[in-house]
Motif scaffolding. Structure first.
Motif, PDB file in Angstrom:
ATOM      1  N   HIS A  90      -7.740  -9.850   8.314  1.00 18.50           N
ATOM      2  CA  HIS A  90      -8.523 -10.274   7.147  1.00 18.50           C
ATOM      3  C   HIS A  90      -9.817  -9.450   7.227  1.00 18.50           C
ATOM      4  N   PRO A  91      -9.718  -8.145   6.925  1.00 19.34           N
ATOM      5  CA  PRO A  91     -10.842  -7.253   7.234  1.00 19.34           C
ATOM      6  C   PRO A  91     -12.138  -7.579   6.509  1.00 19.34           C
ATOM      7  N   THR A  92     -12.075  -7.993   5.231  1.00 14.01           N
ATOM      8  CA  THR A  92     -13.346  -8.253   4.546  1.00 14.01           C
ATOM      9  C   THR A  92     -14.036  -9.501   5.114  1.00 14.01           C
ATOM     10  N   GLN A  93     -13.255 -10.433   5.679  1.00  9.49           N
ATOM     11  CA  GLN A  93     -13.886 -11.592   6.338  1.00  9.49           C
ATOM     12  C   GLN A  93     -14.661 -11.123   7.568  1.00  9.49           C
ATOM     13  N   ALA A  94     -14.050 -10.239   8.363  1.00  8.70           N
ATOM     14  CA  ALA A  94     -14.751  -9.745   9.558  1.00  8.70           C
ATOM     15  C   ALA A  94     -16.010  -8.971   9.157  1.00  8.70           C
ATOM     16  N   LEU A  95     -15.930  -8.218   8.070  1.00  9.93           N
ATOM     17  CA  LEU A  95     -17.104  -7.448   7.633  1.00  9.93           C
ATOM     18  C   LEU A  95     -18.219  -8.381   7.162  1.00  9.93           C
ATOM     19  N   LEU A  96     -17.860  -9.433   6.426  1.00  9.34           N
ATOM     20  CA  LEU A  96     -18.914 -10.337   5.947  1.00  9.34           C
ATOM     21  C   LEU A  96     -19.501 -11.121   7.117  1.00  9.34           C
ATOM     22  N   ASP A  97     -18.669 -11.426   8.117  1.00 10.74           N
ATOM     23  CA  ASP A  97     -19.188 -12.108   9.305  1.00 10.74           C
ATOM     24  C   ASP A  97     -20.138 -11.174  10.059  1.00 10.74           C
ATOM     25  N   ALA A  98     -19.739  -9.914  10.201  1.00 12.79           N
ATOM     26  CA  ALA A  98     -20.591  -8.951  10.908  1.00 12.79           C
ATOM     27  C   ALA A  98     -21.910  -8.747  10.167  1.00 12.79           C
ATOM     28  N   LEU A  99     -21.845  -8.708   8.830  1.00 10.87           N
ATOM     29  CA  LEU A  99     -23.076  -8.526   8.051  1.00 10.87           C
ATOM     30  C   LEU A  99     -24.004  -9.732   8.231  1.00 10.87           C
ATOM     31  N   THR A 100     -23.428 -10.935   8.211  1.00 11.31           N
ATOM     32  CA  THR A 100     -24.226 -12.156   8.415  1.00 11.31           C
ATOM     33  C   THR A 100     -24.907 -12.109   9.782  1.00 11.31           C
ATOM     34  N   ILE A 101     -24.142 -11.735  10.808  1.00 11.75           N
ATOM     35  CA  ILE A 101     -24.692 -11.694  12.174  1.00 11.75           C
ATOM     36  C   ILE A 101     -25.784 -10.623  12.261  1.00 11.75           C
ATOM     37  N   ARG A 102     -25.514  -9.460  11.692  1.00 13.43           N
ATOM     38  CA  ARG A 102     -26.487  -8.361  11.800  1.00 13.43           C
ATOM     39  C   ARG A 102     -27.800  -8.712  11.094  1.00 13.43           C
ATOM     40  N   ARG A 103     -27.714  -9.361   9.939  1.00 15.95           N
ATOM     41  CA  ARG A 103     -28.937  -9.730   9.219  1.00 15.95           C
ATOM     42  C   ARG A 103     -29.740 -10.789   9.968  1.00 15.95           C
TER      43      ARG A 103
ATOM     44  N   ALA B  50       0.841  -1.207   0.000  1.00 16.08           N
ATOM     45  CA  ALA B  50       0.000   0.000   0.000  1.00 16.08           C
ATOM     46  C   ALA B  50       0.875   1.256   0.000  1.00 16.08           C
ATOM     47  N   ASP B  51       2.016   1.189   0.685  1.00 15.93           N
ATOM     48  CA  ASP B  51       2.907   2.350   0.755  1.00 15.93           C
ATOM     49  C   ASP B  51       3.651   2.593  -0.558  1.00 15.93           C
ATOM     50  N   LYS B  52       3.644   1.616  -1.473  1.00 19.07           N
ATOM     51  CA  LYS B  52       4.459   1.713  -2.700  1.00 19.07           C
ATOM     52  C   LYS B  52       3.654   2.024  -3.955  1.00 19.07           C
ATOM     53  N   VAL B  53       2.334   1.885  -3.900  1.00 21.18           N
ATOM     54  CA  VAL B  53       1.546   2.008  -5.130  1.00 21.18           C
ATOM     55  C   VAL B  53       0.649   3.248  -5.091  1.00 21.18           C
ATOM     56  N   ASP B  54       0.124   3.603  -6.285  1.00 18.85           N
ATOM     57  CA  ASP B  54      -0.653   4.842  -6.403  1.00 18.85           C
ATOM     58  C   ASP B  54      -2.154   4.622  -6.283  1.00 18.85           C
ATOM     59  N   CYS B  55      -2.590   3.401  -6.009  1.00 22.64           N
ATOM     60  CA  CYS B  55      -4.035   3.142  -5.992  1.00 22.64           C
ATOM     61  C   CYS B  55      -4.444   2.520  -4.654  1.00 22.64           C
ATOM     62  N   PRO B  56      -5.749   2.441  -4.393  1.00 19.67           N
ATOM     63  CA  PRO B  56      -6.207   1.797  -3.152  1.00 19.67           C
ATOM     64  C   PRO B  56      -5.821   0.318  -3.111  1.00 19.67           C
ATOM     65  N   VAL B  57      -5.504  -0.142  -1.909  1.00 20.52           N
ATOM     66  CA  VAL B  57      -5.128  -1.548  -1.703  1.00 20.52           C
ATOM     67  C   VAL B  57      -6.071  -2.152  -0.666  1.00 20.52           C
ATOM     68  N   LEU B  58      -6.541  -3.354  -0.968  1.00 13.65           N
ATOM     69  CA  LEU B  58      -7.428  -4.086  -0.040  1.00 13.65           C
ATOM     70  C   LEU B  58      -6.711  -5.322   0.468  1.00 13.65           C
ATOM     71  N   ASN B  59      -6.768  -5.534   1.761  1.00 14.06           N
ATOM     72  CA  ASN B  59      -6.138  -6.700   2.374  1.00 14.06           C
ATOM     73  C   ASN B  59      -7.090  -7.904   2.309  1.00 14.06           C
ATOM     74  N   ALA B  60      -6.660  -8.942   1.589  1.00 12.03           N
ATOM     75  CA  ALA B  60      -7.453 -10.187   1.518  1.00 12.03           C
ATOM     76  C   ALA B  60      -6.868 -11.237   2.452  1.00 12.03           C
ATOM     77  N   GLY B  61      -6.122 -10.794   3.465  1.00 15.96           N
ATOM     78  CA  GLY B  61      -5.524 -11.698   4.450  1.00 15.96           C
ATOM     79  C   GLY B  61      -4.014 -11.615   4.406  1.00 15.96           C
ATOM     80  N   ASP B  62      -3.397 -11.120   5.501  1.00 14.29           N
ATOM     81  CA  ASP B  62      -1.923 -11.095   5.558  1.00 14.29           C
ATOM     82  C   ASP B  62      -1.443 -11.823   6.816  1.00 14.29           C
ATOM     83  N   GLY B  63      -0.844 -12.986   6.592  1.00 15.40           N
ATOM     84  CA  GLY B  63      -0.269 -13.779   7.684  1.00 15.40           C
ATOM     85  C   GLY B  63      -1.246 -13.975   8.828  1.00 15.40           C
TER      86      GLY B  63
END
Ligand code: NCD
Length: 329
Positions: free
Chosen positions: A151-164, A134-147
């Protein structure tokens, strides 16, 4: 539509709903920013249930998915999400790339950047690798899981499932069980669910419990039955064997006996407790097959469905600035 559920996390007057360039983690997000992402995802749940699933607001943009680690759900859903939004989506699999020839991560990032990616999605085995790119590129970067990190989008999809399924988070007791130590899913979920106001129990053998985890606002348990008591949601995790050096558990059989989710164990939780798992599952290790396949209790396939909607929301929101959307440019 469920996005009218009252939460304590409405965007304050005058605040920007999501002022971030990248999504590298849940860490640092305000509760109302998380709620905003969930609210935005709701429209995509509806679209994804239509026969025609296109909204081409990302037309002309190039989305690069750079995956340095194995993935089924996350890679496919980022690809489907980008395509439904009309982006040109390309996938880079590290196993077939110059990474195998010894190229450094930064050189790979510079290469993706030179091809003028408009958004980059990265999965990498090293914690912090996504921030480095993210620090090296000119565009938005999304984390799909690092080590072991996030894994932010996993937490968001889990939260959405729970909220619904359950509505407001404030009254919920959520138990996260298994290999907490090595799990980026656990870390991102702990950050998101505590921020949204849930009571979070983390349950693991002592060898797989991170030290001082209670500082994240959760209640740790090494006794599975005690931690499950009255839980509204039971989130099971896979043993991250690929991140373990040495023996963290005596054997998969003993692990299942002490920490596997069985029907008898689930009886300790609330009578209608929801069972979740990010996948891939190891049946008979962390979860019994009859529970995983029990459509009355298990939300596992719904989590996968929410994954596409959440990733569409994230791709849309993070590219608003370059698309000149009013209020974002
Ligand atoms: C998780 C991951 O990769 O962190 N899977 C996923 O993204 N659905 C969990 C895991 O691998 O156990």
């Amino acid at each position: 539509m469920q996005n009218a559920i009252p939460t304590a996390a409405a965007t304050p007057e005058g605040a920007h709903p999501f002022p971030h360039r990248h999504l590298t983690g849940i860490f640092g997000l305000q509760p109302w920013e998380i709620t905003f992402l969930l609210d935005e995802a709701e429209q995509w749940v509806d679209l994804n249930r239509q026969s025609s699933k296109h909204d081409d607001r990302l037309a002309g943009l190039t989305q690069m998915n750079a995956f340095f680690e194995a993935s089924t759900r996350t890679l496919l859903s980022f690809e489907i999400a980008g395509k439904r939004l009309g982006a040109d989506v390309v996938n880079m699999h590290a196993a077939q790339s110059s990474v195998k020839k010894g190229e450094t991560l930064i050189d790979t990032a510079v290469t993706l950047n030179a091809m003028r990616a408009d958004v980059i999605v990265i999965r990498h085995q090293a914690s912090g690798a996504v921030q480095l790119i993210a620090d090296k590129v000119d565009c938005p970067v999304l984390n799909a899981g690092d080590g072991w990190h996030e894994h932010p989008t996993q937490a968001l999809l889990d939260a959405l499932t729970i909220r619904r399924r359950r509505g407001a988070f404030e009254k919920l007791r959520i138990a996260i069980c298994g290999d907490i130590l090595h799990s980026r899913v656990a870390r991102s979920n702990i950050l998101a669910l505590t921020a949204l106001g849930a009571e979070v129990h983390v349950i693991a053998p002592p060898t797989l419990m991170p030290p001082a985890i209670e500082r994240l606002g959760v209640i740790p348990f090494t006794d599975f039955d005690a931690g499950l008591e009255g839980a509204d949601v039971v989130m099971m995790l896979r043993l991250q064997n690929e991140r373990m050096q040495g023996g963290f558990i005596p054997s998969p059989r003993e692990y299942f006996a002490l920490y596997g989710l069985t029907r008898e164990r689930l009886d300790r939780a609330a009578p209608d407790a929801l069972v979740m798992h990010p996948g891939p599952m190891n049946r008979g290790v962390e979860i019994a097959s009859d529970i995983a396949d029990d459509l009355e209790r298990s939300a596992i396939t719904e989590q996968v469905e929410m994954g596409v909607a959440v990733r569409m929301a994230c791709l849309d929101i993070l590219t608003r600035k370059q698309r000149g959307v009013e209020g974002w440019a």
